[in-house]
Design a protein around this motif. Structure first.
Motif, PDB file in Angstrom:
ATOM      1  N   SER A  82       0.852  -1.199   0.000  1.00 39.16           N
ATOM      2  CA  SER A  82       0.000   0.000   0.000  1.00 39.16           C
ATOM      3  C   SER A  82       0.879   1.238   0.000  1.00 39.16           C
ATOM      4  O   SER A  82       1.936   1.272   0.652  1.00 39.16           O
ATOM      5  N   ASP A  83       0.436   2.271  -0.732  1.00 41.02           N
ATOM      6  CA  ASP A  83       1.125   3.552  -0.734  1.00 41.02           C
ATOM      7  C   ASP A  83       0.488   4.544   0.233  1.00 41.02           C
ATOM      8  O   ASP A  83       0.866   5.725   0.258  1.00 41.02           O
ATOM      9  N   GLU A  84      -0.475   4.076   1.003  1.00 43.46           N
ATOM     10  CA  GLU A  84      -1.134   4.947   1.982  1.00 43.46           C
ATOM     11  C   GLU A  84      -0.112   5.462   2.985  1.00 43.46           C
ATOM     12  O   GLU A  84       0.750   4.719   3.460  1.00 43.46           O
ATOM     13  N   VAL A  85      -0.209   6.760   3.311  1.00 46.77           N
ATOM     14  CA  VAL A  85       0.666   7.347   4.319  1.00 46.77           C
ATOM     15  C   VAL A  85       0.105   7.038   5.701  1.00 46.77           C
ATOM     16  O   VAL A  85      -1.077   7.287   5.973  1.00 46.77           O
ATOM     17  N   ALA A  86       0.949   6.476   6.545  1.00 45.29           N
ATOM     18  CA  ALA A  86       0.515   6.060   7.878  1.00 45.29           C
ATOM     19  C   ALA A  86       1.372   6.738   8.939  1.00 45.29           C
ATOM     20  O   ALA A  86       2.520   7.118   8.694  1.00 45.29           O
ATOM     21  N   THR A  87       0.803   6.894  10.131  1.00 47.35           N
ATOM     22  CA  THR A  87       1.557   7.381  11.280  1.00 47.35           C
ATOM     23  C   THR A  87       2.089   6.181  12.045  1.00 47.35           C
ATOM     24  O   THR A  87       1.350   5.245  12.351  1.00 47.35           O
ATOM     25  N   ILE A  88       3.383   6.195  12.336  1.00 43.05           N
ATOM     26  CA  ILE A  88       4.017   5.082  13.039  1.00 43.05           C
ATOM     27  C   ILE A  88       4.776   5.602  14.253  1.00 43.05           C
ATOM     28  O   ILE A  88       5.094   6.787  14.350  1.00 43.05           O
ATOM     29  N   VAL A  89       5.072   4.687  15.168  1.00 43.50           N
ATOM     30  CA  VAL A  89       5.942   5.007  16.289  1.00 43.50           C
ATOM     31  C   VAL A  89       7.023   3.941  16.375  1.00 43.50           C
ATOM     32  O   VAL A  89       6.774   2.760  16.114  1.00 43.50           O
ATOM     33  N   ASP A  90       8.228   4.362  16.678  1.00 41.73           N
ATOM     34  CA  ASP A  90       9.335   3.456  16.962  1.00 41.73           C
ATOM     35  C   ASP A  90       9.583   3.464  18.460  1.00 41.73           C
ATOM     36  O   ASP A  90       9.697   4.541  19.073  1.00 41.73           O
ATOM     37  N   PHE A  91       9.683   2.271  19.049  1.00 47.77           N
ATOM     38  CA  PHE A  91      10.029   2.113  20.455  1.00 47.77           C
ATOM     39  C   PHE A  91      11.284   1.269  20.587  1.00 47.77           C
ATOM     40  O   PHE A  91      11.578   0.428  19.725  1.00 47.77           O
ATOM     41  N   ARG A  92      11.991   1.446  21.689  1.00 47.21           N
ATOM     42  CA  ARG A  92      13.040   0.504  22.060  1.00 47.21           C
ATOM     43  C   ARG A  92      12.374  -0.813  22.480  1.00 47.21           C
ATOM     44  O   ARG A  92      11.229  -0.814  22.953  1.00 47.21           O
ATOM     45  N   LEU A  93      13.104  -1.925  22.351  1.00 49.12           N
ATOM     46  CA  LEU A  93      12.547  -3.201  22.777  1.00 49.12           C
ATOM     47  C   LEU A  93      13.632  -4.088  23.341  1.00 49.12           C
ATOM     48  O   LEU A  93      14.823  -3.907  23.073  1.00 49.12           O
ATOM     49  N   THR A  94      13.198  -5.059  24.141  1.00 50.61           N
ATOM     50  CA  THR A  94      14.115  -6.038  24.706  1.00 50.61           C
ATOM     51  C   THR A  94      14.339  -7.154  23.694  1.00 50.61           C
ATOM     52  O   THR A  94      13.596  -7.296  22.721  1.00 50.61           O
ATOM     53  N   ALA A  95      15.366  -7.984  23.948  1.00 47.08           N
ATOM     54  CA  ALA A  95      15.644  -9.127  23.066  1.00 47.08           C
ATOM     55  C   ALA A  95      14.452 -10.087  23.049  1.00 47.08           C
ATOM     56  O   ALA A  95      14.105 -10.646  21.997  1.00 47.08           O
ATOM     57  N   LYS A  96      13.796 -10.252  24.196  1.00 47.98           N
ATOM     58  CA  LYS A  96      12.631 -11.140  24.273  1.00 47.98           C
ATOM     59  C   LYS A  96      11.491 -10.593  23.421  1.00 47.98           C
ATOM     60  O   LYS A  96      10.829 -11.348  22.687  1.00 47.98           O
ATOM     61  N   GLN A  97      11.243  -9.303  23.495  1.00 50.70           N
ATOM     62  CA  GLN A  97      10.197  -8.703  22.676  1.00 50.70           C
ATOM     63  C   GLN A  97      10.518  -8.849  21.193  1.00 50.70           C
ATOM     64  O   GLN A  97       9.629  -9.104  20.380  1.00 50.70           O
ATOM     65  N   HIS A  98      11.768  -8.695  20.837  1.00 55.66           N
ATOM     66  CA  HIS A  98      12.169  -8.827  19.437  1.00 55.66           C
ATOM     67  C   HIS A  98      11.802 -10.202  18.904  1.00 55.66           C
ATOM     68  O   HIS A  98      11.256 -10.343  17.798  1.00 55.66           O
ATOM     69  N   ASP A  99      12.082 -11.227  19.685  1.00 52.61           N
ATOM     70  CA  ASP A  99      11.811 -12.597  19.244  1.00 52.61           C
ATOM     71  C   ASP A  99      10.317 -12.916  19.236  1.00 52.61           C
ATOM     72  O   ASP A  99       9.839 -13.668  18.386  1.00 52.61           O
ATOM     73  N   GLN A 100       9.562 -12.310  20.152  1.00 51.50           N
ATOM     74  CA  GLN A 100       8.151 -12.666  20.303  1.00 51.50           C
ATOM     75  C   GLN A 100       7.210 -11.809  19.455  1.00 51.50           C
ATOM     76  O   GLN A 100       6.174 -12.306  18.997  1.00 51.50           O
ATOM     77  N   LEU A 101       7.572 -10.560  19.214  1.00 50.94           N
ATOM     78  CA  LEU A 101       6.598  -9.629  18.643  1.00 50.94           C
ATOM     79  C   LEU A 101       6.728  -9.400  17.140  1.00 50.94           C
ATOM     80  O   LEU A 101       5.717  -9.258  16.457  1.00 50.94           O
ATOM     81  N   ILE A 102       7.939  -9.328  16.626  1.00 44.88           N
ATOM     82  CA  ILE A 102       8.127  -8.939  15.229  1.00 44.88           C
ATOM     83  C   ILE A 102       7.453  -9.943  14.304  1.00 44.88           C
ATOM     84  O   ILE A 102       7.821 -11.118  14.262  1.00 44.88           O
ATOM     85  N   ASP A 103       6.425  -9.476  13.576  1.00 49.17           N
ATOM     86  CA  ASP A 103       5.691 -10.351  12.665  1.00 49.17           C
ATOM     87  C   ASP A 103       5.497  -9.730  11.282  1.00 49.17           C
ATOM     88  O   ASP A 103       4.900 -10.334  10.392  1.00 49.17           O
ATOM     89  N   ASN A 104       5.979  -8.481  11.109  1.00 58.23           N
ATOM     90  CA  ASN A 104       5.874  -7.751   9.838  1.00 58.23           C
ATOM     91  C   ASN A 104       4.424  -7.524   9.398  1.00 58.23           C
ATOM     92  O   ASN A 104       4.171  -7.249   8.218  1.00 58.23           O
ATOM     93  N   GLN A 105       3.502  -7.616  10.331  1.00 56.97           N
ATOM     94  CA  GLN A 105       2.100  -7.317  10.071  1.00 56.97           C
ATOM     95  C   GLN A 105       1.580  -6.283  11.061  1.00 56.97           C
ATOM     96  O   GLN A 105       0.924  -5.322  10.698  1.00 56.97           O
ATOM     97  N   THR A 106       1.891  -6.522  12.337  1.00 59.59           N
ATOM     98  CA  THR A 106       1.514  -5.595  13.405  1.00 59.59           C
ATOM     99  C   THR A 106       2.737  -4.933  14.020  1.00 59.59           C
ATOM    100  O   THR A 106       2.733  -3.744  14.317  1.00 59.59           O
ATOM    101  N   TYR A 107       3.779  -5.735  14.195  1.00 58.55           N
ATOM    102  CA  TYR A 107       5.038  -5.253  14.749  1.00 58.55           C
ATOM    103  C   TYR A 107       6.125  -5.439  13.690  1.00 58.55           C
ATOM    104  O   TYR A 107       6.297  -6.527  13.150  1.00 58.55           O
TER     105      TYR A 107
END
Length: 223
Positions: free
Chosen positions: A161-186
């Motif tokens: 999609s070329d829609e312009v979206a508002t995003i936020v970047d947060f710091r994360l822990t190694a555990k969050q990196h492994d559990q959350l990143i799904d390229n759909q929501t995170y």
């Protein structure tokens, strides 16, 4: 809105108390002000619908007809230029007096802005003149960044999609990196170290409660 008004108010949010103080009258959901313009040659009516829709009507007092030549940049001549400048100055003064900057207009962006100001006392910092849609928050004690707020094309996150979206970047822990990143929501951190930052679309796909917990974690990681 005409192009002049749209360019001035598109990233602004009107404030009720400021509009009333400036002499606007509330009529239903709108705020209306009528005044003489350019040495009584015209009558200018400005109608504001929150958050940032501004409609104007300029009436020539001699003919009692709408005057619109100033709205077209192709129209030249000393008088048209004088009207256009006075019109632009009037709208810019209105923006400065009665509107606040509102680059990020999603509900979740407003939630973050209000929560951070209330809990941490930090304000958004716009660091890059070339990128007015990018801003950061940093801790006042360590001066470390803990969040970035941006507007980008969804395609830059790998979405179709070329829609312009508002995003936020947060710091994360190694555990969050492994559990959350799904390229759909995170998503891996956009424009940041992808091992230590991640990106969230501020479109409600992540519940508010989860968003605020992630904010708190990021704030703590910026110690």
């Amino acid at each position: 809105m005409d192009n002049i008004a749209e360019s001035i108010f598109k990233n602004q949010r009107g404030r009720t108390e400021k509009l009333l103080k400036a002499g606007f009258q509330k009529r239903g959901q709108q705020f209306v002000n009528q005044s003489s313009f350019l040495a009584d040659a015209f009558t200018l009516t400005i109608t504001v619908t929150l958050p940032h829709t501004v409609i104007t009507e300029l009436i020539d007092n001699e003919t009692q007809q709408p005057y619109t030549l100033h709205l077209n940049a192709n129209n030249t001549g000393d008088f048209v230029a004088q009207v256009r400048k006075a019109y632009l100055d009037t709208l810019q003064k209105l923006a400065d007096q009665c509107f606040d900057q509102d680059v990020f207009q999603t509900e979740q962006a407003h939630l973050l802005i209000q929560t951070i100001k209330k809990n941490y006392g930090d304000e958004l910092e716009f660091l890059w003149k070339k990128f007015p849609d990018n801003a950061i928050w940093r801790r006042s004690d360590t001066k470390k960044w803990y969040a970035l707020l941006m507007k980008i094309s969804k395609r830059k996150l790998g979405l179709d999609s070329d829609e312009v979206a508002t995003i936020v970047d947060f710091r994360l822990t190694a555990k969050q990196h492994d559990q959350l990143i799904d390229n759909q929501t995170y998503f891996p951190g956009y424009h940041m170290n992808k091992q230590h930052w991640f990106t969230i679309l501020l479109d409600g796909s992540v519940p508010d409660a989860d968003l605020l917990k992630l904010l708190q974690t990021s704030y703590e990681l910026a110690q």
